[in-house]
Design a protein around this motif. Structure first.
Motif, PDB file in Angstrom:
ATOM      1  N   GLU A  24       0.827  -1.197   0.000  1.00  0.00           N
ATOM      2  CA  GLU A  24       0.000   0.000   0.000  1.00  0.00           C
ATOM      3  C   GLU A  24       0.863   1.250   0.000  1.00  0.00           C
ATOM      4  O   GLU A  24       1.998   1.257   0.483  1.00  0.00           O
TER       5      GLU A  24
ATOM      6  N   PHE B  77      -5.994  -1.809  -6.681  1.00  0.00           N
ATOM      7  CA  PHE B  77      -6.138  -1.371  -5.297  1.00  0.00           C
ATOM      8  C   PHE B  77      -7.494  -0.702  -5.094  1.00  0.00           C
ATOM      9  O   PHE B  77      -8.041  -0.067  -6.004  1.00  0.00           O
TER      10      PHE B  77
ATOM     11  N   TYR C 167      -8.952   2.108  -2.240  1.00  0.00           N
ATOM     12  CA  TYR C 167      -8.655   2.995  -1.130  1.00  0.00           C
ATOM     13  C   TYR C 167      -9.949   3.660  -0.683  1.00  0.00           C
ATOM     14  O   TYR C 167     -10.851   3.895  -1.476  1.00  0.00           O
TER      15      TYR C 167
ATOM     16  N   PHE D  61      -5.527   2.705   2.522  1.00  0.00           N
ATOM     17  CA  PHE D  61      -5.565   1.432   1.816  1.00  0.00           C
ATOM     18  C   PHE D  61      -6.663   0.524   2.343  1.00  0.00           C
ATOM     19  O   PHE D  61      -6.861   0.396   3.555  1.00  0.00           O
TER      20      PHE D  61
END
Lengths: 114, 109
Positions: free
Chosen positions: A102, B33, B35, B45
């Motif tokens: 991340e 990803f 978020y 995250f």
């Protein structure tokens, strides 16, 4: 407290002035990034650095410059601010050795150019 | 060009389930990803998917289909604190993140 810190949190700047946004991280991350976030648009990468001493251009680099003299600091400079640079600026860092890791973001700098 | 599409805004009820979709067209794919970003705050995250399938993490799950260029974020047992924007981002062939504009999720009591 470990993390990533930006300064200032907000700024009103006259057009034509020079401004440096500061970013410091204490996580020993190699990779650092500067993004701008504008309403209705995704985060856009301005510049990045994969390791101290190296920098690269992102999607919207014009009018901005960066330096990476050491691992911790990654300042962003607007040489001569223009109103279109009004935005929220986020600095981020990540462990570039693992792309799945991340990214950690600073709290942002809200910049208004008038 | 590279493109990430998400709905601009969604509304859901506290305690319910909501699915936020993300479709992408990028030069290469090295992972996706999700978020979360509360208003006026930094993105944080939530998840990372690189293989097809569902990844569950508490009340949040993320799904990926690489062949369809599609992902979704599933939020269960919605709470008021889940009101936020949800950002989808794809890691392209150059390992650069390409971001969607985000989906603003409004939770109503």
């Amino acid at each position: 407290i470990a993390g990533i810190t930006q300064a200032p949190t907000s700024q009103i700047l006259a057009a034509g002035r020079r401004m440096t946004l500061r970013c410091t991280q204490d996580m020993r991350h190699n990779a650092m990034y500067w993004y701008r976030q504008d309403l209705g648009l995704g985060l856009r990468l301005i510049h990045y650095s994969n390791t101290a001493g190296t920098t690269g251009k992102g999607e919207v680099p014009d009018g901005y410059s960066v330096s990476r003299a050491n691992t911790d600091d990654f300042p962003l400079t607007l040489a001569s601010a223009v109103p279109s640079q009004t935005s929220v600026y986020f600095c981020a860092s990540s462990d570039s050795g693992d792309p799945s890791t991340e990214a950690f973001f600073g709290q942002g700098t809200r910049l208004t150019v008038v | 060009g590279q493109n990430i599409d998400q709905p601009t805004e969604m509304t859901a009820t506290e305690g319910a389930i909501v699915q936020i979709n993300c479709t992408y067209q990028t030069s290469g794919f090295n992972g996706l990803f999700w978020y979360q970003q509360h208003a006026g705050e930094a993105p944080t995250f939530l998840s990372y998917n690189v293989l097809d399938g569902l990844e569950e993490k508490g009340r949040f799950s993320s799904f990926l289909s690489r062949s369809k260029g599609y992902s979704y974020l599933l939020l269960k047992e919605l709470q008021m604190k889940d009101s936020a924007s949800y950002l989808c981002a794809v890691l392209d062939s150059n390992y650069q993140l390409i971001w969607g504009a985000g989906t603003k999720l409004i939770i109503k009591p």
